[in-house]
Design a protein around this motif. Structure first.
Motif, PDB file in Angstrom:
ATOM      1  N   VAL A  78       0.852  -0.852  -0.096  1.00 48.55           N
ATOM      2  CA  VAL A  78       0.451   0.087  -0.175  1.00 48.55           C
ATOM      3  C   VAL A  78       0.579   1.365  -0.322  1.00 48.55           C
ATOM      4  CG1 VAL A  78      -1.804   1.186   1.625  1.00 48.55           C
ATOM      5  CG2 VAL A  78      -2.036  -1.301   1.110  1.00 48.55           C
ATOM      6  N   LYS A  79       1.989   0.964   0.950  1.00 46.91           N
ATOM      7  CA  LYS A  79       2.614   3.222   1.132  1.00 46.91           C
ATOM      8  C   LYS A  79       3.384   2.758  -0.624  1.00 46.91           C
ATOM      9  CE  LYS A  79       6.720   4.349   3.338  1.00 46.91           C
ATOM     10  NZ  LYS A  79       7.798   5.320   2.194  1.00 46.91           N
ATOM     11  N   GLU A  80       3.394   1.507  -1.343  1.00 49.09           N
ATOM     12  CA  GLU A  80       4.340   2.100  -2.656  1.00 49.09           C
ATOM     13  C   GLU A  80       3.425   3.052  -3.770  1.00 49.09           C
ATOM     14  OE1 GLU A  80       6.968  -1.630  -4.230  1.00 49.09           O
ATOM     15  OE2 GLU A  80       5.488  -2.204  -2.907  1.00 49.09           O
ATOM     16  N   VAL A  81       2.041   2.514  -3.388  1.00 46.62           N
ATOM     17  CA  VAL A  81       0.677   2.431  -3.716  1.00 46.62           C
ATOM     18  C   VAL A  81       0.847   4.033  -3.419  1.00 46.62           C
ATOM     19  CG1 VAL A  81      -1.708   3.059  -4.773  1.00 46.62           C
ATOM     20  CG2 VAL A  81      -0.008   0.785  -4.105  1.00 46.62           C
ATOM     21  N   ASP A  82       0.643   4.245  -2.226  1.00 52.35           N
ATOM     22  CA  ASP A  82       0.636   5.857  -2.461  1.00 52.35           C
ATOM     23  C   ASP A  82       1.597   6.920  -2.936  1.00 52.35           C
ATOM     24  OD1 ASP A  82      -1.916   6.031  -1.117  1.00 52.35           O
ATOM     25  OD2 ASP A  82      -0.689   5.353   0.973  1.00 52.35           O
ATOM     26  N   ASP A  83       3.153   6.045  -2.672  1.00 44.99           N
ATOM     27  CA  ASP A  83       4.461   6.765  -2.808  1.00 44.99           C
ATOM     28  C   ASP A  83       4.805   7.612  -4.332  1.00 44.99           C
ATOM     29  OD1 ASP A  83       5.125   6.948  -0.577  1.00 44.99           O
ATOM     30  OD2 ASP A  83       6.414   4.849  -0.692  1.00 44.99           O
ATOM     31  N   ILE A  84       4.158   5.669  -4.849  1.00 52.39           N
ATOM     32  CA  ILE A  84       3.879   6.491  -6.417  1.00 52.39           C
ATOM     33  C   ILE A  84       3.462   7.473  -6.940  1.00 52.39           C
ATOM     34  CG2 ILE A  84       3.570   5.443  -8.745  1.00 52.39           C
ATOM     35  CD1 ILE A  84       5.208   2.963  -7.669  1.00 52.39           C
ATOM     36  N   LEU A  85       1.309   7.949  -6.640  1.00 50.46           N
ATOM     37  CA  LEU A  85       0.893   8.669  -7.294  1.00 50.46           C
ATOM     38  C   LEU A  85       1.792  10.059  -5.882  1.00 50.46           C
ATOM     39  CD1 LEU A  85      -2.402   6.320  -5.414  1.00 50.46           C
ATOM     40  CD2 LEU A  85      -2.304   6.939  -7.537  1.00 50.46           C
TER      41      LEU A  85
ATOM     42  N   MET B   1       9.845   4.660  -9.342  1.00 46.80           N
ATOM     43  CA  MET B   1       8.446   3.878  -9.755  1.00 46.80           C
ATOM     44  C   MET B   1       9.358   3.245 -11.226  1.00 46.80           C
ATOM     45  SD  MET B   1       5.224   5.004 -11.943  1.00 46.80           S
ATOM     46  CE  MET B   1       4.356   3.673 -13.205  1.00 46.80           C
ATOM     47  N   ASN B   2       9.375   1.308 -10.662  1.00 48.19           N
ATOM     48  CA  ASN B   2       9.744   0.994 -11.769  1.00 48.19           C
ATOM     49  C   ASN B   2       9.018   0.920 -12.686  1.00 48.19           C
ATOM     50  OD1 ASN B   2      10.603  -1.924 -12.211  1.00 48.19           O
ATOM     51  ND2 ASN B   2       9.711  -2.624 -11.089  1.00 48.19           N
ATOM     52  N   GLN B   3      10.508   0.485 -13.765  1.00 53.47           N
ATOM     53  CA  GLN B   3      10.326   1.664 -14.789  1.00 53.47           C
ATOM     54  C   GLN B   3       9.201   0.184 -16.630  1.00 53.47           C
ATOM     55  OE1 GLN B   3      13.244   3.779 -16.942  1.00 53.47           O
ATOM     56  NE2 GLN B   3      12.304   3.384 -18.668  1.00 53.47           N
ATOM     57  N   ARG B   4       7.725   0.155 -15.494  1.00 50.63           N
ATOM     58  CA  ARG B   4       7.033  -1.242 -16.018  1.00 50.63           C
ATOM     59  C   ARG B   4       5.920  -0.673 -16.512  1.00 50.63           C
ATOM     60  NH1 ARG B   4       8.288  -6.254 -16.332  1.00 50.63           N
ATOM     61  NH2 ARG B   4      11.058  -6.639 -14.876  1.00 50.63           N
ATOM     62  N   VAL B   5       5.185  -1.100 -17.347  1.00 47.98           N
ATOM     63  CA  VAL B   5       3.724  -1.091 -16.908  1.00 47.98           C
ATOM     64  C   VAL B   5       2.954  -2.857 -16.951  1.00 47.98           C
ATOM     65  CG1 VAL B   5       1.225  -1.222 -18.922  1.00 47.98           C
ATOM     66  CG2 VAL B   5       3.542   0.247 -19.200  1.00 47.98           C
ATOM     67  N   THR B   6       2.386  -3.362 -15.586  1.00 49.53           N
ATOM     68  CA  THR B   6       2.002  -4.530 -15.880  1.00 49.53           C
ATOM     69  C   THR B   6       0.892  -5.131 -15.814  1.00 49.53           C
ATOM     70  OG1 THR B   6       1.435  -3.837 -13.025  1.00 49.53           O
ATOM     71  CG2 THR B   6       3.637  -4.538 -13.514  1.00 49.53           C
ATOM     72  N   LEU B   7       0.008  -3.338 -16.379  1.00 50.13           N
ATOM     73  CA  LEU B   7      -1.547  -4.448 -16.673  1.00 50.13           C
ATOM     74  C   LEU B   7      -2.423  -3.245 -17.630  1.00 50.13           C
ATOM     75  CD1 LEU B   7      -4.178  -5.719 -16.191  1.00 50.13           C
ATOM     76  CD2 LEU B   7      -4.399  -4.365 -14.301  1.00 50.13           C
ATOM     77  N   ILE B   8      -2.270  -3.702 -18.684  1.00 49.24           N
ATOM     78  CA  ILE B   8      -3.010  -3.174 -19.600  1.00 49.24           C
ATOM     79  C   ILE B   8      -4.371  -3.428 -19.849  1.00 49.24           C
ATOM     80  CG2 ILE B   8      -3.508  -2.519 -22.445  1.00 49.24           C
ATOM     81  CD1 ILE B   8      -0.273  -3.486 -22.919  1.00 49.24           C
ATOM     82  N   THR B   9      -5.499  -2.697 -19.748  1.00 50.43           N
ATOM     83  CA  THR B   9      -6.614  -2.876 -20.389  1.00 50.43           C
ATOM     84  C   THR B   9      -7.883  -2.646 -21.015  1.00 50.43           C
ATOM     85  OG1 THR B   9      -6.805  -3.523 -17.647  1.00 50.43           O
ATOM     86  CG2 THR B   9      -9.241  -3.157 -18.763  1.00 50.43           C
ATOM     87  N   LEU B  10      -8.242  -2.874 -21.913  1.00 46.41           N
ATOM     88  CA  LEU B  10      -9.412  -2.810 -23.195  1.00 46.41           C
ATOM     89  C   LEU B  10     -10.180  -3.207 -22.514  1.00 46.41           C
ATOM     90  CD1 LEU B  10      -7.466  -4.795 -26.308  1.00 46.41           C
ATOM     91  CD2 LEU B  10      -6.321  -2.352 -25.098  1.00 46.41           C
ATOM     92  N   GLY B  11     -11.052  -1.272 -22.642  1.00 44.91           N
ATOM     93  CA  GLY B  11     -12.703  -1.522 -22.809  1.00 44.91           C
ATOM     94  C   GLY B  11     -13.014  -2.501 -23.622  1.00 44.91           C
ATOM     95  N   TYR B  12     -14.280  -3.066 -23.949  1.00 43.01           N
ATOM     96  CA  TYR B  12     -15.259  -3.812 -24.828  1.00 43.01           C
ATOM     97  C   TYR B  12     -17.142  -3.594 -24.866  1.00 43.01           C
ATOM     98  CZ  TYR B  12     -16.553  -7.227 -20.704  1.00 43.01           C
ATOM     99  OH  TYR B  12     -17.018  -7.187 -20.442  1.00 43.01           O
ATOM    100  N   ARG B  13     -16.740  -3.341 -25.593  1.00 39.62           N
ATOM    101  CA  ARG B  13     -19.120  -2.985 -25.830  1.00 39.62           C
ATOM    102  C   ARG B  13     -19.595  -4.475 -25.256  1.00 39.62           C
ATOM    103  NH1 ARG B  13     -17.120   1.807 -28.401  1.00 39.62           N
ATOM    104  NH2 ARG B  13     -17.060   3.528 -27.427  1.00 39.62           N
ATOM    105  N   ASP B  14     -19.294  -5.124 -25.996  1.00 34.75           N
ATOM    106  CA  ASP B  14     -19.600  -6.908 -26.410  1.00 34.75           C
ATOM    107  C   ASP B  14     -18.881  -7.533 -25.621  1.00 34.75           C
ATOM    108  OD1 ASP B  14     -20.433  -8.880 -27.151  1.00 34.75           O
ATOM    109  OD2 ASP B  14     -20.964  -8.104 -28.725  1.00 34.75           O
ATOM    110  N   PHE B  15     -19.259  -8.475 -24.554  1.00 36.22           N
ATOM    111  CA  PHE B  15     -18.045  -8.764 -23.602  1.00 36.22           C
ATOM    112  C   PHE B  15     -18.081 -10.459 -24.679  1.00 36.22           C
ATOM    113  CE2 PHE B  15     -17.218 -12.603 -21.204  1.00 36.22           C
ATOM    114  CZ  PHE B  15     -16.138 -11.774 -20.030  1.00 36.22           C
ATOM    115  N   GLU B  16     -18.412 -10.929 -24.999  1.00 31.69           N
ATOM    116  CA  GLU B  16     -18.409 -12.073 -26.091  1.00 31.69           C
ATOM    117  C   GLU B  16     -17.253 -11.860 -27.455  1.00 31.69           C
ATOM    118  OE1 GLU B  16     -22.289 -14.144 -27.136  1.00 31.69           O
ATOM    119  OE2 GLU B  16     -22.129 -14.839 -25.013  1.00 31.69           O
ATOM    120  N   ARG B  17     -17.888 -10.773 -28.111  1.00 27.64           N
ATOM    121  CA  ARG B  17     -16.873 -10.722 -28.715  1.00 27.64           C
ATOM    122  C   ARG B  17     -15.978 -10.037 -28.701  1.00 27.64           C
ATOM    123  NH1 ARG B  17     -18.572  -5.225 -32.842  1.00 27.64           N
ATOM    124  NH2 ARG B  17     -17.792  -3.665 -30.791  1.00 27.64           N
ATOM    125  N   ALA B  18     -15.270  -9.295 -27.656  1.00 31.90           N
ATOM    126  CA  ALA B  18     -13.409  -8.976 -27.598  1.00 31.90           C
ATOM    127  C   ALA B  18     -13.099 -10.705 -27.178  1.00 31.90           C
ATOM    128  CB  ALA B  18     -14.024  -8.239 -26.384  1.00 31.90           C
TER     129      ALA B  18
END
Lengths: 138, 138
Positions: A78-85, B1-18
């Protein structure tokens, strides 16, 4: 098709603003020219590029705002979340949601970069964050 | 902040299609319920989630179209680029730019997933694609 994203490119309108924000997070530029920046980000590349050029190159129309993509950055505490924000705010982000407990059992907050791209910073007890910062579902 | 993206979330309108599109690319679901899908993607997570919920959770307004983010998938050969564009088309994507030689010295094409999210599939001789599919700047 290998189950990977190897490049994420975010469009910007103001190059210096985008560069200063991501380097302000402490990120090191891997390659740049007057127009694009590539950051090595774990086993993939994170890029920023002129938004109009990116739209044209991607063969899409730009609706001008958010388009259904949110990035995430998972950490262990949790602390890392707050620190990064806090660091993101200092670097020029706005906080769209302060760090708090989430219905899914973790803790997260959202910062929006100066170009309007949201990032969720999260501690998710259902996933494993490894020593190198990589993340596994489990 | 570690130099990473750890999650990409794409929004959908049609779950089955996605769901059908990404599994149609040959991707294996890591976890799902009625609403969200998580795919393990190298050392990060790729997710699809209801677009309206994602906007609300991210604290942003949805402008309805593309919002300045393009994903990329790097491979080693021109043939792989063309094969993936073909497979994506069969799975329901539209081709925004057919595979061709690019001014930066490589070969790429763009598919747009059924929810409007563009992906560039590229062979870039300036970068290294490792055996496991990870990519390094060099």
């Amino acid at each position: 098709m290998n189950q990977r994203v190897t490049l994420i490119t975010l469009g910007y309108r103001d190059f210096e603003r985008a560069r200063d924000f991501y380097t302000g997070l402490g990120w090191k530029i891997g390659w740049t020219d007057d127009d694009v920046i590539f950051f090595q980000a774990g086993d993939m590349i994170f890029a920023v590029w002129d938004r109009a050029k990116l739209a044209e190159d991607s063969g899409v129309q730009d609706s001008g705002g958010w388009g259904g993509v949110t990035l995430g950055h998972n950490v262990r505490t949790v602390k890392e979340v707050d620190d990064i924000l806090e660091r993101a705010t200092a670097a020029g982000a706005t906080i769209a949601r302060a760090g708090d407990r989430r219905p899914w059992g973790g803790y997260s907050g959202i910062f929006v970069d100066p170009e309007g791209h949201p990032w969720e910073v999260a501690q998710n007890p259902a996933w494993t964050v490894h020593d190198d910062g990589s993340v596994s579902l489990d």
